[in-house]
Design an enzyme around this catalytic site. Structure first.
Site, PDB file in Angstrom:
ATOM      1  N   GLY A 190       0.780  -1.247   0.000  1.00 52.54           N
ATOM      2  CA  GLY A 190       0.000   0.000   0.000  1.00 52.54           C
ATOM      3  C   GLY A 190       0.798   1.275   0.000  1.00 52.54           C
ATOM      4  CG  HIS A 230       0.622  -4.621 -13.147  1.00 49.62           C
ATOM      5  ND1 HIS A 230      -0.243  -3.909 -12.337  1.00 49.62           N
ATOM      6  CD2 HIS A 230       1.705  -3.815 -13.313  1.00 49.62           C
ATOM      7  CE1 HIS A 230       0.294  -2.741 -12.042  1.00 49.62           C
ATOM      8  NE2 HIS A 230       1.475  -2.663 -12.616  1.00 49.62           N
TER       9      HIS A 230
END
Length: 367
Positions: free
Chosen positions: A212, A272
């Site tokens: 985060g 990704h």
């Protein structure tokens, strides 16, 4: 057997001329990227903003402190950028003015507005010399019999992976620009996601944002849902620079080894960067960190879901982002079938694509 050339019907004159124009466009698209880089480095979007949102060429030349002799060249640059959709223009009786549009608004520095995340460093990273050199080496990379997991062309060429603690050994300035570009990219449209998909956070008592960063996303979540107890997990070098917040618990760690337990785990624009095997390992740790589906346990994933149904322009953007991954890192962008396979291998029972927002999808994955 080779085809008989006499049986092949060639293009018409009109098709041939169109094909030549298309070949020009595809071969020269890099000049649009270079023009965009030039506009960013000259601070053209910010200058137009500071001039009240509209500017003529003489206004821009003065505001940018450019030599007057560069005015005709600036006209040619702006003409391409308008045609490419980066700026808007209005032709008056005497003078043409240039205006910001949503794209160039993202390149204005110093704007204090919700959902504005300055994207300068995303642009500068993607058109940097090291990225371009990796792209130019793509054909040579295809010819090499490389070990598995296969290093990306960037790593094969430069000797270090991108978005890694060793990237700074190649170029400290590149490492800084890439990190700032990734952060800006990841924080864009956080408010939109919360507004459009707020139901995914309703009833959630605790949440861990895996990878985060500085906590921008969870601070937005807390603002909308103040009762959620939020934790941010990231690497020690990231956490030590994160801003203190009374409602955010920052944890330094490694998502491959352990994730702080919570009712929900959020993974936003992270997977990704990794190949399928590593994604499975990360998601296995996520599954261990959450309770059962009956107790509200879930993993919330925000990622591109490659799908031609989003429309040709958005689909092309998704495919270009996948090529960016292929050339520079070992990860990739995935379609729904790819995601389903990863979720199954990680031991999850079900998933749901809650909503597609632009090029991205919001996915709930259940244990």
């Amino acid at each position: 057997m080779a085809a008989d050339s006499r049986s092949i019907i060639g293009p018409t004159d009109a098709e041939l001329l169109q094909a030549q124009a298309d070949l020009w466009r595809h071969s020269l698209y890099y000049l649009t990227s270079m023009a965009l880089k030039c506009a960013v480095e000259l601070h053209i979007p910010t200058a137009i903003h500071n001039l009240g949102g509209a500017a003529s060429l003489p206004d821009l030349v003065t505001a940018l402190s450019l030599p007057q002799t560069k005015l005709p060249f600036l006209r040619r640059l702006m003409r391409l950028l308008v045609t490419s959709g980066i700026f808007a223009s209005e032709s008056g009786a005497e003078v043409e003015t240039y205006r910001l549009n949503p794209l160039s608004w993202l390149l204005v520095e110093g704007v204090e507005a919700e959902n504005h995340t300055y994207q300068k460093y995303f642009v500068l990273a993607t058109v940097s010399r090291h990225y371009l050199e990796a792209g130019l080496s793509l054909a040579d990379w295809f010819k090499k019999d490389l070990p598995v997991p296969t290093p990306a062309p960037f790593e094969e060429l430069h000797g270090v992976p991108l978005v890694h603690e060793t990237t700074k050994l190649l170029d400290e300035e590149l490492d800084r620009i890439v990190n700032e570009g990734v952060a800006a990219h990841d924080n864009l449209a956080v408010g939109t996601i919360i507004r459009e998909c707020g139901d995914i956070f309703k009833g959630v008592q605790s949440l861990t944002d895996c990878g985060g960063g500085d906590g921008t996303t969870v601070r937005g979540i807390i603002k909308a849902f103040p009762d959620i107890k939020c934790t941010v997990l990231d690497l020690p070098k990231v956490i030590e620079n994160a801003p203190a917040h009374d409602s955010v618990n920052y944890v330094a760690g490694d998502m491959f080894h352990s994730i702080p337990p919570a009712q929900a785990v959020l993974i936003k624009l992270l997977l990704h960067f990794f190949n399928d095997e590593d994604c499975v390992k990360i998601l296995e740790q996520c599954r261990k960190a959450i309770p059962s589906k009956e107790e509200g346990g879930k993993v919330i994933i925000i990622e591109i879901v490659v799908d031609p149904s989003v429309g040709p322009i958005m689909y092309e953007a998704q495919l270009l982002m996948d090529m960016l991954m292929m050339v520079n890192i070992r990860g990739r962008q995935r379609d729904e079938n790819d995601w389903r396979e990863i979720f199954t291998k990680a031991g999850f029972s079900d998933y749901k694509i809650v909503k597609k927002i632009g090029a991205r999808g919001v996915i709930e994955v259940y244990p």
